[in-house]
Write an enzyme that holds these catalytic residues in place. Sequence first.
Site, PDB file in Angstrom:
ATOM      1  CG  ASN A 185      -1.186  -5.950 -30.747  1.00  0.00           C
ATOM      2  OD1 ASN A 185      -0.427  -5.733 -31.500  1.00  0.00           O
ATOM      3  ND2 ASN A 185      -0.984  -6.154 -29.528  1.00  0.00           N
ATOM      4  NE  ARG A 186      -5.197  -2.006 -37.140  1.00  0.00           N
ATOM      5  CZ  ARG A 186      -4.337  -0.732 -37.548  1.00  0.00           C
ATOM      6  NH1 ARG A 186      -3.333  -0.565 -36.744  1.00  0.00           N
ATOM      7  NH2 ARG A 186      -4.753  -0.322 -38.551  1.00  0.00           N
ATOM      8  CG  LEU A 187      -6.730  -6.732 -29.565  1.00  0.00           C
ATOM      9  CD1 LEU A 187      -6.057  -7.340 -28.401  1.00  0.00           C
ATOM     10  CD2 LEU A 187      -7.908  -7.595 -30.096  1.00  0.00           C
TER      11      LEU A 187
END
Length: 208
Positions: A185-187
């Site tokens: 999730n692009r975290l």
Amino acid sequence: MRRQYRAAGLDESALAAEPMEQFDRWFAAAATSGLDEPNAMVVSTADAEGRPSARTVLLKGFDRRGFVFFSNHGSRKGAELEVNPQVALLFPWHPLARQVIVQGRAERIGRDETAAYFRSRPHGSQLGAWASEQSRPIGTREELERRYAELAARYPEGADVPPPPFWGGYRVAPSSVEFWQGRENRLHDRLRYEAAPGGGWQVRRLQP
């Protein structure tokens, strides 16, 4: 065009005390992962007016002092490093969902160290360092190949090729080294070592 990263995370508790030790761990993982040329890095420089340029160069050594690469001193990057020694390095290990981003200062290494590395290069690469006036215009491909052929006749296979005086190594002493691990999730995890004013290193977690 994007891929979901599902790699394991990077936690502060797992980091080495020094950035070069942590780089050694990640580089070893990259070198044994099947990546093509894991020592390929993007070297970014800027001229006296701040105009940037970038190119891919091969890392040829690293230790506690920094990262070493070699180049023609008259090349674009060589000329820019003469007037602005600040440099950035990027190791883009995409299949591992990892990047290492280095900021630091480049200085020429000693001629003895340059000569030792030059002698370890393949014969053709030694001749190529003499044949190419890197980054300068040339009329045709045939001119370059003619220079190479003349050098090959002068220094046949097995001959001692002297290192060019206009060619040598640079060592980038890091002021910061960021380890980037892709996450879901692009975290992403971004942990950056920064040189502390009194010596040593401090680690900051950066938002993705």
